[in-house]
Design a protein around this motif. Structure first.
Motif, short mmCIF file in Angstrom:
data_model
loop_
_atom_site.label_atom_id
_atom_site.label_comp_id
_atom_site.label_asym_id
_atom_site.label_seq_id
_atom_site.Cartn_x
_atom_site.Cartn_y
_atom_site.Cartn_z
N VAL A 190 0.84 -1.20 0.00
CA VAL A 190 0.00 0.00 0.00
C VAL A 190 0.87 1.25 0.00
O VAL A 190 0.60 2.23 -0.70
CB VAL A 190 -0.96 -0.01 1.20
CG1 VAL A 190 -1.72 1.31 1.29
CG2 VAL A 190 -1.93 -1.18 1.10
N ILE A 191 1.95 1.23 0.78
CA ILE A 191 2.87 2.36 0.81
C ILE A 191 3.51 2.57 -0.56
O ILE A 191 3.64 3.70 -1.05
CB ILE A 191 3.95 2.14 1.89
CG1 ILE A 191 3.33 2.28 3.28
CG2 ILE A 191 5.11 3.12 1.72
CD1 ILE A 191 4.27 1.91 4.41
N ALA A 192 3.89 1.47 -1.22
CA ALA A 192 4.50 1.58 -2.55
C ALA A 192 3.50 2.15 -3.56
O ALA A 192 3.87 2.95 -4.43
CB ALA A 192 4.99 0.21 -3.02
N ARG A 193 2.24 1.74 -3.44
CA ARG A 193 1.23 2.29 -4.36
C ARG A 193 1.00 3.77 -4.08
O ARG A 193 0.82 4.57 -5.00
CB ARG A 193 -0.08 1.51 -4.21
CG ARG A 193 0.01 0.07 -4.75
CD ARG A 193 -1.34 -0.60 -4.80
NE ARG A 193 -1.21 -1.99 -5.20
CZ ARG A 193 -1.48 -3.03 -4.42
NH1 ARG A 193 -1.91 -2.84 -3.18
NH2 ARG A 193 -1.34 -4.26 -4.86
N ARG A 194 0.97 4.13 -2.81
CA ARG A 194 0.83 5.55 -2.47
C ARG A 194 2.03 6.35 -2.95
O ARG A 194 1.89 7.50 -3.41
CB ARG A 194 0.66 5.71 -0.95
CG ARG A 194 -0.73 5.41 -0.45
CD ARG A 194 -1.69 6.51 -0.88
NE ARG A 194 -3.02 6.34 -0.30
CZ ARG A 194 -4.01 7.20 -0.44
NH1 ARG A 194 -3.84 8.29 -1.16
NH2 ARG A 194 -5.18 6.96 0.10
N ASN A 195 3.22 5.77 -2.85
CA ASN A 195 4.41 6.45 -3.36
C ASN A 195 4.31 6.67 -4.87
O ASN A 195 4.75 7.70 -5.39
CB ASN A 195 5.66 5.64 -3.03
CG ASN A 195 6.16 5.89 -1.62
OD1 ASN A 195 6.02 6.99 -1.09
ND2 ASN A 195 6.74 4.89 -1.00
N LEU A 196 3.74 5.68 -5.56
CA LEU A 196 3.54 5.83 -7.00
C LEU A 196 2.56 6.96 -7.29
O LEU A 196 2.80 7.80 -8.17
CB LEU A 196 3.04 4.51 -7.60
CG LEU A 196 2.69 4.54 -9.09
CD1 LEU A 196 3.87 4.99 -9.92
CD2 LEU A 196 2.18 3.18 -9.55
#
Length: 536
Positions: A190-196
């Motif tokens: 989820v953090i990686a998607r938010r970073n994207l």
């Protein structure tokens, strides 16, 4: 029994895999990124008309987004975030391992029970293993393994020789507290998607800045060309006055010393034309680099023909600061990026709290066993049994369960993780406030710039009209002999200055409109720019 085991296998191994989102290498890494070369400037030939690059403002924007090196460098930040997202799936990647070992040994007998008499004891063992393991978003780890042990020996006491034992085992482990369930295991994804999403919002802001820069450079060329035209007309007017004085001098109607005033004006205005030509070249070179025309020697040498007029169409635009600010707080990508940052901080804080919990894991084991090999019956006949029949018949099962608890005594690493997340959130809260303050300042400056440009156009039109009337009056008086060339040249200079002022006011208005759109986050809309299309 057999059906229940197969159902257990289906539930543990197949069903959890369906819930995982497909985000693969081909979906996240574009063909352009995989290529090791840069393409030529795109679509420039579409604007080649009569040996010139004919560009509207929208054409310049499109070429900037397609070919500008800075825009493409900024785009790689989004591509990097995609790769990080791909890497966040790594803990859930299944693993399949296999091994095959062969051991052969020979040693002298030490007991009659070894069944070889005085001959050496020889044994050969072949072990083959296949194992599969996978961790799912719930934190559940499953393992399945198939093993086979094939042994040969010269001992006469073995009932089966060769002797084959097989095992089929299933094991699952479920964390109940630390690293348990969906939140703790999905957090990094989820953090990686938010970073994207944050990188896309940041890229949108950078694209908006690049568009604003391209708009400024486009109008800089238009203004430089307009200034050059004004300077040339001013030179022509001064030259006409000089020729008139020269003729008057030849006829004896003008004192010899008075010719120098008009002659010096011609020289001075010629300098202004030269300066205007080089200013235009500099502005065109900057625009060529922005649209990527400098990347090809052929297009770099072409003249630019810009089709936009500085004169605004329709009514001049107006907007109040409060309305503009409300739009900006909704549409500015920087605001969206700060929201994503704070969402990431909250998830990291929750994850850090999870890492402070004890480890409580439950493990379940199921093993099916099978034995086979070759033996001789009472009739002396050779009989071969298959271990796989017993293995998949599930007639010799082994069950097991385990509950393990690990209590951290200090757990300073997790506490430091929580402290770091809290500090990061504090910093990002200030960052969000700073972004909002900057947005408010941008909006106010843009609105004031637009209002000033509107007033400037009206005042410049009036000044130019009066300057033209003054020039005509002084020229008429000079022709009638009641005026001097000094006042004519001065009026010409004032008229040229008024023309340049009006041109500058109109360009300032066009730039002010773009600045308002940039400040409110709407600069991409007039040019139908979609960030998703730029990063496909």
């Amino acid at each position: 029994m057999k059906k229940s085991c197969l159902w257990l296998f289906f539930c543990l191994f197949i069903v959890p895999g369906w819930s995982q989102q497909r985000e693969g290498y081909r979906e996240l890494v574009t063909q352009q990124v995989r290529s090791g070369k840069l393409g030529a400037p795109e679509h420039l030939r579409n604007y080649l008309i009569e040996g010139k690059l004919r560009l509207s403002l929208r054409d310049a924007i499109v070429l900037t987004l397609e070919n500008n090196s800075l825009v493409r460098i900024q785009e790689t930040q989004v591509e990097s975030a995609k790769v990080v997202l791909l890497g966040a799936h790594q803990p859930f990647d299944p693993q399949l391992t296999s091994s095959y070992n062969v051991n052969s040994s020979s040693f002298p007998p030490t007991s009659m029970l070894q069944g070889t008499g005085t001959a050496a004891v020889n044994s050969t063992t072949q072990i083959a293993q296949f194992n599969y393991s996978e961790t799912f978003w719930t934190g559940t780890n499953i393992q399945a393994g198939l093993s086979s042990n094939n042994s040969f020996t010269n001992s006469s006491f073995n009932i089966l020789n060769p002797f084959i034992s097989s095992g089929l085992n299933f094991q699952f482990t479920q964390p109940l507290l630390k690293n348990g369930w969906r939140f703790a295991n999905e957090a990094q994804l989820v953090i990686a998607r938010r970073n994207l999403e944050q990188s896309q919002a940041t890229f949108a802001a950078q694209v908006s800045n690049s568009i604003l820069q391209a708009v400024g450079q486009y109008w800089a060329v238009v203004e430089a060309r307009g200034n050059l035209d004004v300077a040339k007309r001013s030179l022509d007017a001064a030259d006409a006055s000089y020729k008139h004085d020269k003729r008057a001098l030849e006829l004896g109607a003008l004192p010899p010393l008075d010719i120098y005033r008009s002659e010096s004006q011609v020289a001075s205005r010629r300098v202004q034309v030269i300066q205007g030509e080089y200013s235009l070249k500099q502005a065109e070179d900057a625009l060529r680099m922005t649209i990527g025309a400098d990347q090809d020697a052929y297009f770099e040498a072409l003249d630019l023909e810009l089709t936009e007029s500085t004169e605004p169409e329709g009514e001049l635009r107006t907007i109040d600061a409060a309305t503009a600010l409300q739009i900006a707080l909704t549409k500015r990508p920087e605001i969206e990026a700060t929201r994503d940052t704070l969402t990431i901080d909250d998830r990291r804080i929750r994850l850090a709290h999870n890492h402070l919990l004890p480890e409580l894991d439950v493990t379940g084991i199921y093993v099916s066993n099978g034995v086979g090999g070759t033996q001789f019956n009472s009739m002396g006949n050779k009989v071969t049994n298959s271990s796989l029949n017993q293995l998949f018949g599930f007639d010799y099962p082994t069950y097991g369960a385990q509950l393990s608890l690990t209590l951290p005594v200090k757990n300073r690493g997790a506490k430091a993780e929580l402290g770091s997340a809290l500090v990061s959130r504090r910093s990002d809260l200030y960052g969000e406030r700073q972004v909002r303050e900057q947005v408010r300042l941008d909006v106010n400056n843009a609105v004031h710039q637009l209002e000033q440009a509107r007033l400037g156009i009206a005042a410049s039109k009036e000044a130019l009209d009066l300057a033209k009337k003054n020039t005509a009056a002084e020229q008429r008086k000079y022709e009638l002999g009641s005026g001097t060339v000094f006042f004519v040249l001065e009026a010409q200079t004032e008229e040229a200055t008024a023309e340049q002022t009006l041109l500058q006011a109109r360009v300032s208005y066009q730039l002010a409109v773009a600045a308002v759109d940039h400040a409110t986050g709407e600069l991409l809309e007039p040019y139908q720019v979609r960030i998703a299309e730029l990063t496909h």
